[in-house]
Design an enzyme around this catalytic site. Structure first.
Site: not given
Length: 248
Positions: A49, A51, A112, A205
């Site tokens: 993805s 994010s 992250k 996100s």
């Protein structure tokens, strides 16, 4: 009572012998270089993805250093759920890009950036990160045509900022829209033994700002620290050679 014990013991002996046989058979595998590399040193992950754009993009493949923060039950496949804590533990620092299991669904790995450590107070105000009541340095970058990263038209312009954390770690973020859903939040106080993480693509996100979907990340959920992009492939199948070796 005696009868119950007599009926259990043969089964227990059988299970023990089976475990011993399996362990003996696995010894050559456990000590093979691929196993040691994969399960003790680095684990590969692909990025599905956007994010973490612009730092990591769809099609990137990264190596996560499993030894960076120590080992826990999420470091190894098939580890029993009753295992808790970490051995050889080390704490992440501001700006580290970490791979971890989502505390709301531990079957899923996420990647992250760490922006909050235990005891920190985190808030978003008009899209700017506030750490312990002080705005994090945010330097404007050129507006970029990155609309696709935000679910907008590919030619749409979005803002690009460079954040600088207190330890001088810096990285670029995308600001897709003004006054996005998580651009203004309450104050989050990071509990002991937990982290606060954000995606670099701030308006696209799911991260610690979404308490019901992720929230604070327990350090025991860490898998490793993202260290390097070792492969990257575009949607059309072409390799992105220029991204190889980049450090998130």
């Amino acid at each position: 009572m005696t009868i119950l014990q007599d009926t259990i013991r043969p089964q227990a002996r059988s299970s023990e012998w089976k475990a011993i046989v399996v362990l003996i058979l696995l010894v050559p595998v456990l000590w093979s270089p691929p196993f040691l590399f994969r399960f003790f040193l680095y684990q590969p992950f692909n990025i599905p993805s956007g994010s973490m754009q612009p730092t990591l993009i769809v099609g990137d493949y990264i190596l996560a250093a499993k030894y960076a923060y120590g080992y826990d039950r999420y470091s190894f496949p098939f580890a029993p759920s009753w295992i808790s804590g970490r051995i050889f533990a080390a704490d992440p620092d501001y700006g580290d890009v970490v791979v971890f299991r989502n505390p709301k669904d531990t079957s899923v790995d996420y990647v992250k950036r760490v922006v909050g450590l235990p005891g920190d107070r985190i808030q978003m105000r008009e899209g700017q990160l506030i750490l312990n009541d002080k705005p994090v340095i945010r330097l404007p970058r050129t507006t970029t045509y990155g609309g696709a990263a935000c679910g907008l038209e590919p030619g749409a312009k979005i803002k690009r900022w460079r954040e600088v954390l207190p330890n001088r770690v810096s990285y670029e973020t995308y600001d897709c829209i003004d006054n996005g859903y998580y651009d203004n939040t309450n104050v989050y106080t990071v509990p002991p033994g937990h982290l606060f993480v954000l995606g670099d693509n701030r308006d696209n996100s799911t991260d610690s700002r979404a308490i019901s979907a992720m929230g604070f990340v327990p350090m025991d959920n860490l898998v490793g620290r993202a260290t390097r992009i070792f492969w990257s492939i575009a949607p059309d199948g072409e390799p992105r050679m220029g991204r190889l070796g980049k450090v998130p």
